[in-house]
Scaffold this active site. Sequence first.
Site, PDB file in Angstrom:
ATOM      1  N   ASP A 248       0.793  -1.049  -0.070  1.00  0.00           N
ATOM      2  CA  ASP A 248      -0.058   0.091   0.092  1.00  0.00           C
ATOM      3  C   ASP A 248       0.975   1.244  -0.052  1.00  0.00           C
ATOM      4  OD1 ASP A 248      -1.590   2.030   0.842  1.00  0.00           O
ATOM      5  OD2 ASP A 248      -2.680   0.961   1.987  1.00  0.00           O
TER       6      ASP A 248
ATOM      7  N   TYR B 238      -0.214   0.453  15.201  1.00  0.00           N
ATOM      8  CA  TYR B 238      -0.878   0.036  14.072  1.00  0.00           C
ATOM      9  C   TYR B 238      -0.513   1.113  13.017  1.00  0.00           C
ATOM     10  CZ  TYR B 238      -4.991  -0.319  11.078  1.00  0.00           C
ATOM     11  OH  TYR B 238      -5.619  -0.742  10.049  1.00  0.00           O
TER      12      TYR B 238
ATOM     13  N   LYS C 126      -3.309  -2.892   7.906  1.00  0.00           N
ATOM     14  CA  LYS C 126      -3.644  -4.302   7.977  1.00  0.00           C
ATOM     15  C   LYS C 126      -2.548  -4.872   7.260  1.00  0.00           C
ATOM     16  CE  LYS C 126      -5.540  -6.758  10.709  1.00  0.00           C
ATOM     17  NZ  LYS C 126      -5.311  -6.709  12.047  1.00  0.00           N
TER      18      LYS C 126
HETATM   19  P1  13P Z   1      -5.256  -0.477   4.653  1.00  0.00           P
HETATM   20  O1  13P Z   1      -4.380  -1.587   5.698  1.00  0.00           O
HETATM   21  O2  13P Z   1      -5.836  -1.250   3.636  1.00  0.00           O
HETATM   22  O3  13P Z   1      -4.426   0.637   4.478  1.00  0.00           O
HETATM   23  O4  13P Z   1      -6.602  -0.200   5.622  1.00  0.00           O
HETATM   24  C1  13P Z   1      -6.110   0.768   6.791  1.00  0.00           C
HETATM   25  C2  13P Z   1      -7.529   0.886   7.300  1.00  0.00           C
HETATM   26  O5  13P Z   1      -7.105   1.263   8.583  1.00  0.00           O
HETATM   27  C3  13P Z   1      -8.689   0.884   6.740  1.00  0.00           C
HETATM   28  O6  13P Z   1      -9.842   1.465   7.680  1.00  0.00           O
HETATM   29 MG    MG Z   2      -4.251   2.090   3.052  1.00  0.00          MG
HETATM   30 MG    MG Z   3      -4.693  -2.163   2.021  1.00  0.00          MG
END
Ligand code: 13P
Ligand code: MG
Ligand code: MG
Length: 376
Positions: free
Chosen positions: A11, A231, A234
């Site tokens: 990402d 965090y 994800k």
């Molecule tokens: P990503 O990990 O796909 O960037 O999503 C993060 C997120 O917190 C979406 O609410």
């Molecule tokens: Mg993202």
């Molecule tokens: Mg993502």
Amino acid sequence: MRTTLSVIKADIGSVGGHTLPSQRVLEVVRERVFAERGKLLVDAYVAHTGDDVCLILSHHHGVGHPDVHALAWEAFRAGAEVAKRQGLYGAGQDLLKDAFSGNVRGLGPAAAEMEFEERPNEAVVVFAADKTEPGAFNLPLYLAFADPMYSSGLLLSPDLHQGFRFRIMDVDYTEGDRTITLDAPERLYDIAALLRDTHRYVIESIWSRKYPQEQAAAVSTTRLRNIAGRYVGKDDPVAVVRVQKIFPATEEFGPPFAVVPFVAGDTRGSHNLPLMPVPINTPASTFFCVPMVSGLAFSVHEGKFTEPTDLFADPFWAHVRDRAAAKALEMRRQGFFGPAMLPMSELEYGGIVARLEALEKEFVVSREAEPAAAGQ
Ligand code: 13P
Ligand code: MG
Ligand code: MG
């Protein structure tokens, strides 16, 4: 001919939230990667699943080759620069370290790689998921490789009858790769006992037992929080799977993904929602960023890809998506409550920890009154 597939995903920034990469970002990444076709690489394909850019690279240099990883890193860096210039959200999100040290593992991007002796009709599938964690693949892969209720090849094909060998990683362990290797069907219950804990135990690879040199699957095992200590999004995973003949057929992966199991992820990576199979290049859903998985199948010959076939684009999947949406709507009705939100062990790298610590001061302890002394 030995061919290596390196599937590397990151990402690096997205439009208007955690939705999808901009066209310009994709163009820049493609330019960098495609320039190496016929040189470092044999072939390459670039697509996105939600806000993650996925590089599907073929070459002859083996797994973990520094030049191939450097190319992926540089392509992502170039894309992240564009994302910054365009003001995209989370520009460079998964590029967690500044210095590249020969391999993208431990730096943020997810990588699943496999080297194999090409069959004359080599068929491979790449699964890429957004808004979820590597353990999301535990159930579909278990069902496709170990459960005869789903994997008819285990009953019908002498090549599959001996079963498959699962290498499972403890992704909480950070001192190295802590793995266990278990054979299905003999160790089925042990495999299931581990795979049910998707936050900690993740299928890392699957191997044929009849042909022990033949690798069937490789899954990325990155846990971003173990790299960043907080965090940062994800751990959206990728998997590469060889299919047909001595492996399950492409279509035997359909019913396992049609289960649309509840998995960790979605908004703020902090909830459980069903894993929805979607066509490639689908933006993340405005419905609470429901976890999504795409699947592309290629034929590979001398390292060159055919055009892909999009596994979750045929009409059947509209019905499956409706079911996933119904499950998601139902779960979201209960908001933060119970299994709708992840357990504290998974939230401890987010802001809720500070909130609970602050509340500690406001707790009071009251004890039952001491019984009055006799005679008073
Ligand atoms: P990503 O990990 O796909 O960037 O999503 C993060 C997120 O917190 C979406 O609410
Ligand atoms: Mg993202
Ligand atoms: Mg993502």
